[in-house]
Scaffold this motif. Sequence first.
Motif, short mmCIF file in Angstrom:
data_model
loop_
_atom_site.label_atom_id
_atom_site.label_comp_id
_atom_site.label_asym_id
_atom_site.label_seq_id
_atom_site.Cartn_x
_atom_site.Cartn_y
_atom_site.Cartn_z
N PHE A 1 -13.12 9.94 16.47
CA PHE A 1 -13.43 11.19 17.15
C PHE A 1 -14.92 11.49 17.09
CE2 PHE A 1 -12.76 15.31 18.87
CZ PHE A 1 -13.60 16.17 18.18
N TRP A 2 -15.54 11.31 15.93
CA TRP A 2 -16.96 11.56 15.76
C TRP A 2 -17.79 10.61 16.64
CZ3 TRP A 2 -20.94 8.56 13.63
CH2 TRP A 2 -22.14 9.23 13.43
N MET B 1 0.85 -1.18 0.00
CA MET B 1 0.00 0.00 0.00
C MET B 1 0.89 1.24 0.00
SD MET B 1 -2.98 1.13 2.70
CE MET B 1 -4.23 -0.03 2.30
N HIS B 2 0.51 2.20 -0.78
CA HIS B 2 1.28 3.43 -0.93
C HIS B 2 1.21 4.24 0.38
CE1 HIS B 2 2.50 7.32 -2.62
NE2 HIS B 2 3.12 6.57 -3.55
N PRO B 3 2.30 4.90 0.77
CA PRO B 3 2.31 5.66 2.03
C PRO B 3 1.24 6.75 2.12
CG PRO B 3 4.55 5.46 1.16
CD PRO B 3 3.62 4.88 0.15
N ILE B 4 0.94 7.38 1.00
CA ILE B 4 -0.10 8.42 1.00
C ILE B 4 -1.47 7.78 1.29
CG2 ILE B 4 -1.32 10.12 -0.42
CD1 ILE B 4 1.41 11.10 0.27
N THR B 5 -1.72 6.62 0.72
CA THR B 5 -2.98 5.92 0.95
C THR B 5 -3.11 5.53 2.41
OG1 THR B 5 -2.83 5.03 -1.31
CG2 THR B 5 -4.41 3.98 0.18
N LYS B 6 -2.01 5.06 3.00
CA LYS B 6 -2.01 4.70 4.42
C LYS B 6 -2.34 5.93 5.28
CE LYS B 6 1.27 0.87 4.38
NZ LYS B 6 2.56 0.39 4.85
N LEU B 7 -1.76 7.05 4.94
CA LEU B 7 -2.00 8.29 5.69
C LEU B 7 -3.47 8.72 5.59
CD1 LEU B 7 -0.86 10.65 7.34
CD2 LEU B 7 -0.36 11.78 5.16
N ILE B 8 -4.03 8.64 4.40
CA ILE B 8 -5.43 9.02 4.20
C ILE B 8 -6.36 8.10 5.00
CG2 ILE B 8 -7.30 9.12 2.49
CD1 ILE B 8 -5.19 10.15 0.48
N VAL B 9 -6.08 6.80 4.97
CA VAL B 9 -6.89 5.84 5.72
C VAL B 9 -6.76 6.11 7.22
CG1 VAL B 9 -7.15 3.40 6.34
CG2 VAL B 9 -6.88 4.06 3.94
N LEU B 10 -5.56 6.38 7.68
CA LEU B 10 -5.33 6.66 9.10
C LEU B 10 -6.09 7.91 9.55
CD1 LEU B 10 -3.81 5.85 11.67
CD2 LEU B 10 -1.96 7.34 10.92
N VAL B 11 -6.06 8.96 8.76
CA VAL B 11 -6.76 10.20 9.09
C VAL B 11 -8.27 9.96 9.09
CG1 VAL B 11 -7.30 12.53 8.25
CG2 VAL B 11 -4.93 11.73 8.32
N ALA B 12 -8.78 9.19 8.14
CA ALA B 12 -10.21 8.90 8.08
C ALA B 12 -10.65 8.10 9.29
CB ALA B 12 -10.53 8.14 6.79
N VAL B 13 -9.87 7.12 9.71
CA VAL B 13 -10.20 6.32 10.89
C VAL B 13 -10.17 7.19 12.14
CG1 VAL B 13 -9.40 4.42 12.36
CG2 VAL B 13 -9.51 4.11 9.89
N ALA B 14 -9.19 8.05 12.26
CA ALA B 14 -9.10 8.94 13.42
C ALA B 14 -10.31 9.88 13.48
CB ALA B 14 -7.80 9.74 13.38
N ALA B 15 -10.72 10.40 12.33
CA ALA B 15 -11.89 11.28 12.29
C ALA B 15 -13.15 10.52 12.68
CB ALA B 15 -12.04 11.89 10.90
N LEU B 16 -13.28 9.30 12.22
CA LEU B 16 -14.44 8.48 12.56
C LEU B 16 -14.49 8.18 14.06
CD1 LEU B 16 -16.91 6.82 11.69
CD2 LEU B 16 -15.35 4.90 11.32
#
Length: 88
Positions: free
Chosen positions: A18-19, A1-16
Amino acid sequence: MHPITKLIVLVAVAALVFWLVTKLRESTRGDKISFRPVEDLPAEVQQSIDLALAKGKKVTAIKLYRQATKAPLEAAKAAIDVREWKRG
């Protein structure tokens, strides 16, 4: 998995997460009970509730309040507790 994709997934999970935590905290707060005072109900309903309280039938008073207002149990109990307190 590309590092940028990992970062996007990590940010999305963190936002979820938090919500979800925010929503859970809002739903478990017990300090926000709003109810309609018994004094604002029609006189017949007030009399029925007062009669039930005079006979020591608090559950019946709560049921009468809920029938008249369609309030949730917690709000109905709070309203009847206040009415009972005001009556002495």
